[in-house]
Design a protein around this motif. Structure first.
Motif: not given
Length: 525
Positions: A293-298, A335-339, A342-350, A425-427
């Motif tokens: 939801r945070m990523l969607r908000g961004w 800038e938004y895409m990089l941000r 980065k967050e999505l990569c970490e979230l998927v690992k977890i 597809e997000c990536f």
């Protein structure tokens, strides 16, 4: 391949009335209605030449009768074969192809409700769009039906499939649900906990969009297309715009094509992040839900400075885009895409390290490859079951043919595969947006549509977040719309969802449903 098939049809059926190619990749063949079943089954192959749309048009004042259009996608040739059958004057019965081509079953029931044309031989031609309260003999998409008519509602019971047997009972759910989702009625037949059959009754929010568009201007038709479904506003309007542009024979400026890819992929991110949050929420995985939801908000934060509309409305226009929205925002977008990446990569690992979460989504709600092909499941739902179709690759539009894009490959057809398709597809959407920013060059953003020839028609198509999206437009006189047929991905995928839940327990339905995340508004036109 398209030419070979066309020649085979001519050799096999020398009585073909009329044939011709329009809009570079649409081959129309007018056939005798007596040959509908034979010719459709000859053309059809569920994977290579699927039936992607079937609709009627009231052309009694133009060609003498009701016209039926059978649209097949010739995937390897990036073209469409459309068989057109005009029913003789006074005839309101046509042969059903549902027993041979299962994907036709809902289309034929829709034609029966909206045009009063009976699909003879259909295995279950009960009402679909209309509920028990709609009076007999009123068919809204006939030209002589006045949209201002207020019907005298009837009081008939709605028909549902009944499953009999020892220990079998029904669980009715809806149409009113908790929260703010739109209405839909689900009738579960269960034996103990496992689901034997699920029947969905939709169309509680039918808006009459196709009737509303009749006779309206091309410009107004665009605004109607934006309001089909709130979370696929952009890709619906893009399909409409492309149909109009193909009728006009226009080439949209390159900068507009790249801009369209940017907004289409941004909409994909917004939708997929919402879907992924819902999957996490339905298995009580709050950490994942809140992060998606945070990523969607961004993504929504990015829409404000770029186009000032979280629904991406009034961005498109027939002929291009309304203004150069990307100019001056390139650095902010990157800038938004990089941000986000980065967050999505970490979230998927977890997420993927959480065995309890993975255990809930693996082997849940399996849609097997044959069923997916038979129902022509599209988008992430189809790709999770081994169907490799993607309009951006198979029928490139906008600037997709100039960008690097790959189709996710999954085969198990469960919630986990649908989730993984959306993650990949997000990536890819992030990467495509960055490619767009790098490839764009200065130039015009739109061209004038001008005066359109009446009774011309064309397909517009996009790969919406939920999948393959087809819009067919026939122009009327004075730049108006004669017929606007909309087929969103949800229309194809609702039957697939009903099959995917079989054998699962009722508490798993919300999770399976969310992994498809189909649109009520996008279905209930």
């Amino acid at each position: 391949m398209a030419q070979d098939l066309y020649e085979q049809l001519l050799d096999r059926y020398p009585a073909i009335a009329k044939a011709g190619e329009l809009n570079n990749n649409e081959q129309y063949i007018e056939i005798d209605s007596a040959y509908i079943v034979e010719m459709c089954t000859f053309v059809h192959h569920p994977v290579e030449r699927p039936l992607v749309s079937l609709f009627a048009s009231d052309e009694r004042g133009k060609s003498g009768g009701f016209a039926l259009y059978y649209v097949f996608a010739l995937i390897s040739a990036s073209s469409f074969l459309i068989l057109k059958a005009v029913l003789p004057e006074g005839i309101t019965v046509f042969p059903s192809i549902t027993r041979d081509i299962h994907a036709a079953h809902l289309y034929e029931r829709e034609i029966k409700d909206m045009f009063g044309l009976m699909p003879e031989g259909h295995p279950d031609a009960k009402r679909m769009v209309f509920h028990g309260n709609w009076p007999e003999g009123l068919y809204p998409l006939r030209k002589d039906y006045d949209a201002a008519t207020k019907p005298n509602f009837a009081h008939n019971e709605q028909q549902f499939t009944r499953v009999d047997g020892t220990g079998v009972y029904e669980i009715p759910v809806g149409p009113v649900h908790a929260g703010i989702i739109e209405p839909g009625h689900f009738r579960f037949s269960v034996a103990g906990e496992p689901i034997i059959n699920l029947e969905a009754q939709l169309y509680f929010v039918h808006k009459g969009i196709e009737k509303l568009s009749e006779g309206c201007s091309i410009e107004k038709g665009y605004y109607i297309s934006e309001r089909i479904s709130g979370d696929e506003t952009y890709t619906n309007s893009l399909a409409y715009c492309q149909a109009i542009e193909r009728i006009a024979g226009l080439q949209v400026p390159r900068r507009a094509e790249y801009s369209r890819v940017f907004f289409a992929e941004l909409e994909r991110l917004i939708c997929h992040f919402g879907d992924l949050a819902g999957i996490c929420l339905d298995v009580a995985y709050g950490f994942g839900a809140y992060h998606f939801r945070m990523l969607r908000g961004w993504c929504y934060q990015l829409t404000e400075p770029v186009c000032q509309s979280r629904f991406l409305r009034s961005v498109n226009m027939p002929g291009g885009v309304r203004k150069d929205f990307i100019a001056g925002n390139e650095e902010l977008i990157c800038e938004y895409m990089l941000r986000i990446k980065k967050e999505l990569c970490e979230l998927v690992k977890i997420m993927k390290a959480n065995s309890l979460f993975i255990d809930r989504v693996e082997n849940t709600g399996v849609l097997d490859a044959k069923t997916a092909a038979d129902f022509h499941a599209v988008g992430p739902a189809g790709r999770a079951s081994g169907i490799r179709g993607d309009m951006r690759v198979d029928f490139p539009y906008a600037a997709y043919d100039r960008l690097n894009i790959s189709i996710p490959e999954h085969n198990n057809g469960d919630v986990n595969c649908r989730m993984n398709v959306k993650l990949e597809e997000c990536f890819q959407a992030i990467d495509l947006i960055r490619q767009v920013i790098e490839a764009m060059s200065a130039g015009p953003i739109s061209v004038e549509i001008g005066e359109l020839e009446p009774y011309r028609y064309a397909l517009g198509y996009t790969e919406a977040p939920r999948g393959e999206n087809l819009h067919w437009v026939m122009t009327g006189e004075n730049n108006t719309i004669f017929r606007y047929k909309i087929r969103t991905p949800s229309f194809c995928n609702w039957p697939a969802l009903c099959k995917a839940v079989n054998g699962n327990i009722v508490p798993d339905f919300p999770l399976i449903n969310k992994s498809f995340n189909l649109s009520y508004a996008g279905n209930d036109l």
